[in-house]
Design a protein around this motif. Structure first.
Motif, PDB file in Angstrom:
ATOM      1  N   UNK A 192     -57.522  20.225   8.514  1.00 50.17           N
ATOM      2  CA  UNK A 192     -56.194  19.673   8.190  1.00 50.17           C
ATOM      3  C   UNK A 192     -55.193  20.024   9.558  1.00 50.17           C
ATOM      4  N   UNK A 193     -55.309  21.136  10.304  1.00 48.01           N
ATOM      5  CA  UNK A 193     -54.273  21.068  11.259  1.00 48.01           C
ATOM      6  C   UNK A 193     -54.439  19.937  12.475  1.00 48.01           C
ATOM      7  N   UNK A 194     -55.704  19.514  12.701  1.00 51.93           N
ATOM      8  CA  UNK A 194     -56.066  18.357  13.474  1.00 51.93           C
ATOM      9  C   UNK A 194     -55.347  17.074  12.915  1.00 51.93           C
ATOM     10  N   UNK A 195     -55.606  17.063  11.503  1.00 51.20           N
ATOM     11  CA  UNK A 195     -54.832  15.847  10.849  1.00 51.20           C
ATOM     12  C   UNK A 195     -53.153  15.797  11.153  1.00 51.20           C
ATOM     13  N   UNK A 196     -52.810  16.967  11.195  1.00 47.38           N
ATOM     14  CA  UNK A 196     -51.180  17.108  11.109  1.00 47.38           C
ATOM     15  C   UNK A 196     -50.885  16.843  12.602  1.00 47.38           C
ATOM     16  N   UNK A 218     -55.745  14.964  -0.281  1.00 47.48           N
ATOM     17  CA  UNK A 218     -56.926  14.076  -0.807  1.00 47.48           C
ATOM     18  C   UNK A 218     -58.085  13.850   0.079  1.00 47.48           C
ATOM     19  N   UNK A 219     -57.614  13.582   1.399  1.00 43.98           N
ATOM     20  CA  UNK A 219     -58.759  13.569   2.494  1.00 43.98           C
ATOM     21  C   UNK A 219     -59.472  14.960   2.385  1.00 43.98           C
ATOM     22  N   UNK A 220     -58.728  15.911   2.482  1.00 48.52           N
ATOM     23  CA  UNK A 220     -59.543  17.228   2.610  1.00 48.52           C
ATOM     24  C   UNK A 220     -60.254  17.519   1.316  1.00 48.52           C
ATOM     25  N   UNK A 221     -59.606  16.950   0.256  1.00 51.21           N
ATOM     26  CA  UNK A 221     -60.589  17.196  -1.214  1.00 51.21           C
ATOM     27  C   UNK A 221     -61.824  16.679  -1.197  1.00 51.21           C
ATOM     28  N   UNK A 222     -61.872  14.839  -0.533  1.00 53.54           N
ATOM     29  CA  UNK A 222     -62.946  14.291  -0.590  1.00 53.54           C
ATOM     30  C   UNK A 222     -63.850  14.997   0.439  1.00 53.54           C
ATOM     31  N   UNK A 235     -64.527  22.643  -8.411  1.00 52.08           N
ATOM     32  CA  UNK A 235     -63.420  23.872  -7.703  1.00 52.08           C
ATOM     33  C   UNK A 235     -63.375  23.403  -6.191  1.00 52.08           C
ATOM     34  N   UNK A 236     -64.219  22.621  -5.543  1.00 52.74           N
ATOM     35  CA  UNK A 236     -64.242  22.230  -4.339  1.00 52.74           C
ATOM     36  C   UNK A 236     -63.013  21.627  -3.923  1.00 52.74           C
ATOM     37  N   UNK A 237     -62.636  20.520  -5.034  1.00 54.04           N
ATOM     38  CA  UNK A 237     -61.558  19.547  -4.897  1.00 54.04           C
ATOM     39  C   UNK A 237     -60.331  20.199  -5.138  1.00 54.04           C
ATOM     40  N   UNK A 238     -60.292  21.059  -6.164  1.00 57.04           N
ATOM     41  CA  UNK A 238     -59.151  21.692  -6.571  1.00 57.04           C
ATOM     42  C   UNK A 238     -58.613  22.751  -5.533  1.00 57.04           C
ATOM     43  N   UNK A 239     -59.581  23.430  -4.874  1.00 59.07           N
ATOM     44  CA  UNK A 239     -59.111  24.637  -4.029  1.00 59.07           C
ATOM     45  C   UNK A 239     -58.700  23.659  -2.683  1.00 59.07           C
ATOM     46  N   UNK A 240     -59.553  22.998  -2.343  1.00 61.01           N
ATOM     47  CA  UNK A 240     -58.917  22.047  -1.047  1.00 61.01           C
ATOM     48  C   UNK A 240     -57.589  21.563  -1.199  1.00 61.01           C
ATOM     49  N   UNK A 241     -57.291  20.779  -2.266  1.00 63.12           N
ATOM     50  CA  UNK A 241     -56.089  20.363  -2.466  1.00 63.12           C
ATOM     51  C   UNK A 241     -55.029  21.507  -2.448  1.00 63.12           C
TER      52      UNK A 241
END
Length: 748
Positions: free
Chosen positions: A325-329, A206-210, A240-246
């Motif tokens: 995302x890797x940084x968040x992980x 969700x964070x990446x989607x936002x 599209x941006x939200x869908x692909x990011x998720x």
């Protein structure tokens, strides 16, 4: 490269997240007003005859082609003193606006021409105006005019016409975007929590989607300063941006959890996740971006704006997934499984926790094994079903969008419905024929108008010589409709829907009437026919580019020439079924009451093209993700028919739950778009959702395994020269399942 990117996120996670947050805030601030800088048109180009006709009218006969309509309604008669006084005030004020080139009114036109501007019951009449401006200016000017002149009361006024329709669409789409995201984001978050069983794991996509949504808005705003961008790109691109990011985040987070479960520490798990799932994400993004890039072959800026914006948003979603995302992980670490929602739910319902299943114990493994025991019947039955669903597309009819794309509560829609049902001729649908090089006299024009009036469905033709009905002169004409310096024009009424088969046949009949010089036809029917012809002419090239780029990328990904061809055929089958369903629903109107739209007997041609480019790329997402794991199992196992069967079964077993979850999440985003009040957006959202769901279930769960079982080891075949090419330039994921730290240790 991906290893270096993963190392950046793993070693400096706080810096990466801080920069991403700053970019997100800046992008959101820049993109906050993007809708006011976008345009509503973009379906036509300047070389079309209908466009040239409209331009000639605008330049040489100002006011001859009204694009803005004010509908005056009274409780008794439009000839009453109150109605006459109100109409005179409005017409005078409208004429005084600098952007208005000409005004026609029931109350000021000649008595013999008034009937066309009055309703059958005499309680409604029209004031029509020609407003100057381009696609960006006209909706803004229409909004200002409507605000100034629309009123309620005993004598009410409603705004309609082409530019009011554009204004209403802009307003509706901006509202729909807020609603779609307000619905899609929390529902998506809830489903992610169910899929992962962890609030923390669900929060990351969700964070990446936002981030992707903010980036999409910022990118669109920048593009509006560089080129024309369609307002329709707003909903589609952010979705599209939200869908692909998720989707991309789901792939990487799932792989990260899998690596942790295998015993790796968070740092190594992040590195390996980016090397494997991250590489799959990059290949998937390339397929999606190149599918959207094919839209650049169309000259209309409607398509070009989707290409530019779509490619940029895909890039943003990809960067967010493989960098941020890797940084968040890393920051989350072992807490990725924290706040497991399943624990309190199991306690509440007194359900025993389920143990983690081996791949061979899963539903997907059992399903694929069952499919591959009977591959031929499954393949034939599934293919027949998809072809049956796609069969309505053989009868597709294309039409230009008009006010019927809007909800019935819209002012422009209400005016349009009244014009179609309560007036002798729908003036908004009438044709205007321009003779730009004409130098004869009115009698010659009169003979031409007389012949035009005898075409079926034409109630009247107005020329400089006379008004004709069924070949008979019924009133004097308007001398100003002929000008020795600029030619002449005639106005042709119609009783037909310009987008219907009758409207198309009528247009062909009008064009077949011998004319005194070159004749250019302006109006909805001509515009629709010209634009459809222009778009269809570029479809084969766009399809060829998508096919070539897909085949090349999948070959580099798999090293096989068979699997890319199989993937291409399966995607076409899936999309054909979706298009057929869209014809059945939106063209034929079978679910119009349930979905809340008006069927016009046509589909907007732009929507299937956009759906093909976007849904094709999205479907390839799951194809690439699935093939990456099948290939990983194939490379690790025996190169036999049994090895191929086991690789397919294990590949689907390891990824089935993930890509079906990803498809469900993506479909929810698209269904958010389908809640739009604009029917073409509803068609796009529902079509893309159906394409994604059918692809992730019927195609990946049934047809793809059946075909891969039938082809056996042939799946992985390629000519020797291409094998050498792949060895040098292709992807080799899965051949070295070790992290850089393990490799360094081994070398010592």
């Amino acid at each position: 490269m991906l290893t270096r990117i993963a190392r950046l996120g793993a070693n400096r996670p706080r810096w990466v997240v801080a920069v991403a947050l700053l970019l997100m805030i800046l992008s959101g601030a820049v993109g906050a007003t993007v809708h006011s800088h976008m345009k509503s048109g973009g379906f036509v180009t300047e070389d079309l005859d209908s466009y040239r006709a409209a331009e000639s009218l605008r330049d040489n006969f100002p006011g001859s082609a009204p694009n803005y309509v004010l509908l005056v309604t009274t409780p008794d008669s439009v000839d009453s003193p109150a109605a006459t006084e109100k109409a005179a005030q409005v017409a005078a004020a409208l004429s005084g606006r600098p952007e208005v080139l000409g005004v026609q009114s029931y109350w000021t036109t000649r008595p013999d021409l008034r009937q066309a501007l009055r309703s059958h019951d005499g309680k409604r009449a029209l004031i029509m105006a020609s407003v100057a401006g381009d696609d960006g200016e006209l909706p803004i000017r229409a909004a200002a005019l409507s605000k100034a002149f629309e009123t309620d009361g005993p004598v009410s006024i409603q705004a309609g016409g082409l530019i009011a329709t554009y204004d209403n669409m802009n307003t509706q789409i901006s509202k729909d975007l807020v609603l779609a995201e307000a619905v899609a984001i929390p529902v998506t978050g809830l489903l992610l929590a169910i899929v992962f069983g962890s609030v923390v794991a669900a929060a990351l996509p969700i964070a990446i989607g936002l981030f992707a949504i903010a980036a999409a808005l910022g990118i669109l705003r920048v593009l509006t300063g560089l080129t024309d961008v369609s307002i329709f790109a707003l909903n589609m691109t952010t979705a599209l941006g939200l869908a692909l990011a998720i989707d991309y985040s789901l792939f990487i987070v799932s792989r990260y959890r899998e690596e942790l479960a295998a015993g790796r520490n968070p740092h190594d798990a992040v590195i390996r996740s980016v090397q494997t799932a991250g590489r799959t994400v990059v290949y998937s993004a390339l397929v999606v971006a190149l599918s959207l890039a094919a839209l650049l072959v169309f000259p209309q800026y409607f398509f070009k704006s989707f290409a530019y914006a779509g490619i940029a948003v895909v890039a943003a979603a990809t960067v967010a997934a493989v960098v941020v995302l890797p940084a968040l992980l890393i920051l989350v670490g072992d807490r990725i499984n924290a706040w497991d929602l399943r624990v309190p739910l199991r306690k509440l319902f007194r359900v025993q926790p389920q143990r983690d299943k081996e791949p061979t114990e899963t539903f997907w493994y059992r399903l694929v094994i069952a499919v591959m025991k009977r591959p031929i019947p499954v393949a034939l039955a599934t293919t027949a079903l998809l072809l049956l669903l796609g069969s309505p597309f053989l009868h597709v009819a294309f039409g230009y969008p008009d006010d019927r794309s809007l909800p019935t509560t819209s002012s422009a829609r209400q005016v349009g419905d009244i014009l179609r049902t309560e007036f002798d001729a729908d003036l908004a649908s009438s044709a205007t024929i321009v003779l730009p090089e004409f130098s004869g006299d009115s009698a010659e024009i009169g003979a031409y108008a007389k012949a035009l009036s005898q075409v079926e469905g034409v109630p009247a033709v107005l020329s400089s010589d006379a008004v004709y009905r069924n070949g008979l002169r019924v009133a004097a004409g308007i001398p100003q409709m002929i000008d020795p310096a600029h030619g002449a024009y005639v106005s042709v009424g119609t009783k037909f829907d310009p987008y219907s088969a009758e409207g198309g046949a009528q247009l062909d009949a009008l064009r077949a009437v011998p004319s005194p010089g070159e004749a250019l036809i302006a109006g909805p029917a001509a515009l629709n026919q010209d634009s459809v012809t222009a778009i269809i002419g570029r479809v084969p090239l766009a399809g060829l580019l998508i096919a070539i780029t897909t085949l090349v990328l999948l070959f580099l990904f798999t090293g096989s020439v068979v699997l890319p061809i199989k993937a291409l055929i399966l995607n076409i089958l899936s999309l054909a079924a979706t298009f057929g369903a869209m014809v059945w629903v939106f063209q034929e109107g079978h679910l119009s009451g349930l979905l809340g739209f008006t069927a016009t007997g046509t589909l907007n041609l732009a929507m299937p093209i956009l759906m093909f480019s976007l849904a094709f790329g999205a479907s390839m997402d799951y194809e690439v993700f699935l093939l990456s794991r099948i290939r990983e199992e194939w490379l690790a196992g025996p190169k036999t028919t049994e090895g191929n069967t086991q690789a397919v079964a294990l590949g689907v077993a390891r990824t089935g739950r993930i890509f079906t979850a990803a498809a469900l999440l993506m479909s929810i985003v698209f269904l958010g778009v389908a809640t739009s009040g604009v029917s073409m957006m509803k068609l796009f959202g529902l079509g893309c959702a159906l394409a994604v769901i059918s692809d992730a279930t019927v195609i990946r769960g049934l047809l793809a395994p059946a075909l891969m079982r039938m082809m056996g080891t042939l799946n992985w075949w390629a000519p020797k020269p291409l094998v050498a090419l792949h060895n040098r330039f292709g992807m080799h994921e899965g051949e070295s399942p070790h992290t850089e730290a393990e490799l360094a240790t081994a070398s010592r």
